[in-house]
Motif scaffolding. Structure first.
Motif, PDB file in Angstrom:
ATOM      1  N   LYS A  16       3.590 -33.544   1.813  1.00 37.23           N
ATOM      2  CA  LYS A  16       3.033 -32.554   0.972  1.00 37.23           C
ATOM      3  C   LYS A  16       1.647 -32.241   1.388  1.00 37.23           C
ATOM      4  O   LYS A  16       1.111 -31.206   1.430  1.00 37.23           O
ATOM      5  N   ASP A  17       0.929 -33.338   1.874  1.00 34.90           N
ATOM      6  CA  ASP A  17      -0.373 -33.128   2.288  1.00 34.90           C
ATOM      7  C   ASP A  17      -0.539 -32.453   3.620  1.00 34.90           C
ATOM      8  O   ASP A  17      -1.891 -32.448   4.091  1.00 34.90           O
ATOM      9  N   GLN A  18       0.610 -32.413   4.449  1.00 35.60           N
ATOM     10  CA  GLN A  18       0.503 -31.526   5.792  1.00 35.60           C
ATOM     11  C   GLN A  18       0.868 -30.133   5.674  1.00 35.60           C
ATOM     12  O   GLN A  18       0.857 -29.608   6.906  1.00 35.60           O
ATOM     13  N   VAL A  19       1.434 -29.613   4.429  1.00 36.28           N
ATOM     14  CA  VAL A  19       1.869 -28.287   4.438  1.00 36.28           C
ATOM     15  C   VAL A  19       0.609 -27.350   4.849  1.00 36.28           C
ATOM     16  O   VAL A  19       1.043 -26.256   5.639  1.00 36.28           O
ATOM     17  N   ALA A  20      -0.497 -27.234   4.555  1.00 35.58           N
ATOM     18  CA  ALA A  20      -1.626 -26.305   4.929  1.00 35.58           C
ATOM     19  C   ALA A  20      -1.608 -26.199   6.298  1.00 35.58           C
ATOM     20  O   ALA A  20      -1.804 -25.429   6.985  1.00 35.58           O
ATOM     21  N   ARG A  21      -1.700 -27.499   6.962  1.00 35.14           N
ATOM     22  CA  ARG A  21      -1.813 -27.524   8.305  1.00 35.14           C
ATOM     23  C   ARG A  21      -0.745 -26.962   9.150  1.00 35.14           C
ATOM     24  O   ARG A  21      -0.874 -26.379  10.005  1.00 35.14           O
ATOM     25  N   LEU A  22       0.337 -27.111   8.621  1.00 32.48           N
ATOM     26  CA  LEU A  22       1.675 -26.844   9.076  1.00 32.48           C
ATOM     27  C   LEU A  22       1.660 -25.181   9.104  1.00 32.48           C
ATOM     28  O   LEU A  22       1.884 -24.395  10.038  1.00 32.48           O
ATOM     29  N   ALA A  71       0.453 -19.862  16.120  1.00 30.66           N
ATOM     30  CA  ALA A  71       1.578 -19.537  17.014  1.00 30.66           C
ATOM     31  C   ALA A  71       2.327 -18.316  16.876  1.00 30.66           C
ATOM     32  O   ALA A  71       2.476 -17.402  17.865  1.00 30.66           O
ATOM     33  N   GLU A  72       2.584 -17.543  15.765  1.00 27.94           N
ATOM     34  CA  GLU A  72       2.747 -16.267  15.665  1.00 27.94           C
ATOM     35  C   GLU A  72       1.817 -15.395  16.199  1.00 27.94           C
ATOM     36  O   GLU A  72       1.939 -14.231  16.896  1.00 27.94           O
ATOM     37  N   THR A  73       0.572 -15.503  15.826  1.00 32.62           N
ATOM     38  CA  THR A  73      -0.690 -14.487  16.580  1.00 32.62           C
ATOM     39  C   THR A  73      -0.637 -14.617  18.172  1.00 32.62           C
ATOM     40  O   THR A  73      -0.694 -13.604  18.598  1.00 32.62           O
ATOM     41  N   ALA A  74      -0.311 -15.841  18.441  1.00 33.82           N
ATOM     42  CA  ALA A  74      -0.540 -16.068  20.014  1.00 33.82           C
ATOM     43  C   ALA A  74       0.549 -15.290  20.569  1.00 33.82           C
ATOM     44  O   ALA A  74       0.613 -14.839  21.560  1.00 33.82           O
ATOM     45  N   GLY A  75       1.799 -15.735  19.785  1.00 33.92           N
ATOM     46  CA  GLY A  75       2.993 -14.936  20.504  1.00 33.92           C
ATOM     47  C   GLY A  75       2.933 -13.270  20.506  1.00 33.92           C
ATOM     48  O   GLY A  75       3.446 -12.820  21.483  1.00 33.92           O
ATOM     49  N   THR A  76       2.329 -12.840  19.413  1.00 35.36           N
ATOM     50  CA  THR A  76       2.273 -11.541  19.494  1.00 35.36           C
ATOM     51  C   THR A  76       1.155 -10.914  20.468  1.00 35.36           C
ATOM     52  O   THR A  76       1.372  -9.815  21.163  1.00 35.36           O
ATOM     53  N   LEU A  77       0.025 -11.589  20.763  1.00 32.41           N
ATOM     54  CA  LEU A  77      -1.030 -11.386  21.689  1.00 32.41           C
ATOM     55  C   LEU A  77      -0.517 -11.478  23.202  1.00 32.41           C
ATOM     56  O   LEU A  77      -1.047 -10.511  23.808  1.00 32.41           O
ATOM     57  N   VAL A  78       0.620 -12.230  23.327  1.00 30.81           N
ATOM     58  CA  VAL A  78       1.028 -12.277  24.607  1.00 30.81           C
ATOM     59  C   VAL A  78       2.276 -11.480  24.905  1.00 30.81           C
ATOM     60  O   VAL A  78       2.348 -10.825  25.825  1.00 30.81           O
TER      61      VAL A  78
END
Length: 84
Positions: A21-27, A34-41
Protein backbone atom coordinates in the motif's frame (compact mmCIF):
# COMPACT_ATOMS: atom_id res chain seq x y z
CA UNK A 1 -13.27 3.05 -28.57
CA UNK A 2 -11.87 -0.35 -29.35
CA UNK A 3 -11.71 -3.80 -27.82
CA UNK A 4 -8.56 -2.92 -25.90
CA UNK A 5 -10.01 0.26 -24.39
CA UNK A 6 -9.98 -0.89 -20.75
CA UNK A 7 -6.79 -2.96 -20.92
CA UNK A 8 -4.56 -0.36 -19.26
CA UNK A 9 -6.97 0.12 -16.38
CA UNK A 10 -7.28 -3.63 -15.80
CA UNK A 11 -3.50 -4.12 -15.82
CA UNK A 12 -3.03 -1.15 -13.48
CA UNK A 13 -5.58 -2.57 -11.06
CA UNK A 14 -3.94 -6.02 -11.09
CA UNK A 15 -0.47 -4.56 -10.52
CA UNK A 16 -1.83 -2.34 -7.74
CA UNK A 17 -3.07 -5.42 -5.91
CA UNK A 18 0.44 -6.89 -6.02
CA UNK A 19 2.41 -3.98 -4.53
CA UNK A 20 2.39 -2.83 -0.90
CA UNK A 21 0.00 0.00 0.00
CA UNK A 22 2.84 2.43 0.71
CA UNK A 23 4.26 1.86 -2.80
CA UNK A 24 1.09 2.60 -4.82
CA UNK A 25 1.93 6.26 -5.49
CA UNK A 26 5.40 5.30 -6.74
CA UNK A 27 3.84 2.62 -8.95
CA UNK A 28 1.38 5.08 -10.50
CA UNK A 29 4.17 7.59 -11.12
CA UNK A 30 6.25 4.91 -12.83
CA UNK A 31 3.30 3.80 -14.98
CA UNK A 32 2.60 7.40 -15.98
CA UNK A 33 6.25 8.04 -16.86
CA UNK A 34 6.40 4.85 -18.93
CA UNK A 35 3.21 5.78 -20.80
CA UNK A 36 4.54 9.28 -21.53
CA UNK A 37 7.90 7.97 -22.73
CA UNK A 38 6.15 5.39 -24.89
CA UNK A 39 3.99 8.07 -26.47
CA UNK A 40 6.94 10.40 -27.09
CA UNK A 41 8.88 7.64 -28.83
CA UNK A 42 6.06 5.64 -30.38
CA UNK A 43 4.01 8.32 -32.11
CA UNK A 44 6.85 9.68 -34.29
CA UNK A 45 7.97 6.12 -35.14
CA UNK A 46 4.46 5.18 -36.23
CA UNK A 47 4.19 8.37 -38.29
CA UNK A 48 7.48 7.53 -40.01
CA UNK A 49 6.24 3.99 -40.62
CA UNK A 50 3.02 5.28 -42.17
CA UNK A 51 4.91 7.70 -44.42
CA UNK A 52 7.25 4.90 -45.52
CA UNK A 53 4.28 2.61 -46.12
CA UNK A 54 2.58 5.19 -48.34
CA UNK A 55 5.81 5.66 -50.32
CA UNK A 56 6.21 1.90 -50.84
CA UNK A 57 2.51 1.23 -51.50
CA UNK A 58 0.74 -2.12 -51.53
CA UNK A 59 0.83 -4.13 -48.33
CA UNK A 60 3.45 -1.78 -46.92
CA UNK A 61 0.64 0.67 -46.11
CA UNK A 62 0.08 -1.55 -43.08
CA UNK A 63 3.66 -0.98 -41.90
CA UNK A 64 2.62 0.84 -38.68
CA UNK A 65 0.56 -2.18 -37.63
CA UNK A 66 3.43 -4.52 -38.38
CA UNK A 67 5.67 -2.22 -36.32
CA UNK A 68 3.19 -2.41 -33.41
CA UNK A 69 3.31 -6.21 -33.52
CA UNK A 70 7.10 -6.16 -33.36
CA UNK A 71 7.20 -3.58 -30.54
CA UNK A 72 4.60 -5.46 -28.48
CA UNK A 73 6.51 -8.72 -28.97
CA UNK A 74 9.73 -7.03 -27.84
CA UNK A 75 7.94 -5.63 -24.77
CA UNK A 76 6.19 -8.91 -23.96
CA UNK A 77 9.26 -11.12 -24.21
CA UNK A 78 10.91 -10.01 -20.92
CA UNK A 79 7.57 -10.36 -19.14
CA UNK A 80 7.08 -13.84 -20.56
CA UNK A 81 10.68 -14.73 -19.66
CA UNK A 82 10.19 -13.64 -16.02
CA UNK A 83 6.96 -15.62 -15.72
CA UNK A 84 8.47 -18.84 -17.12
Amino acid sequence: MSLGFGFGTVVQSIVTSIVRKDQVARLYSTISAAETAGTLVGQPLLALGLAAGFRLGGLAVGLPWFMCVVFYAIAAFPIWWMMA
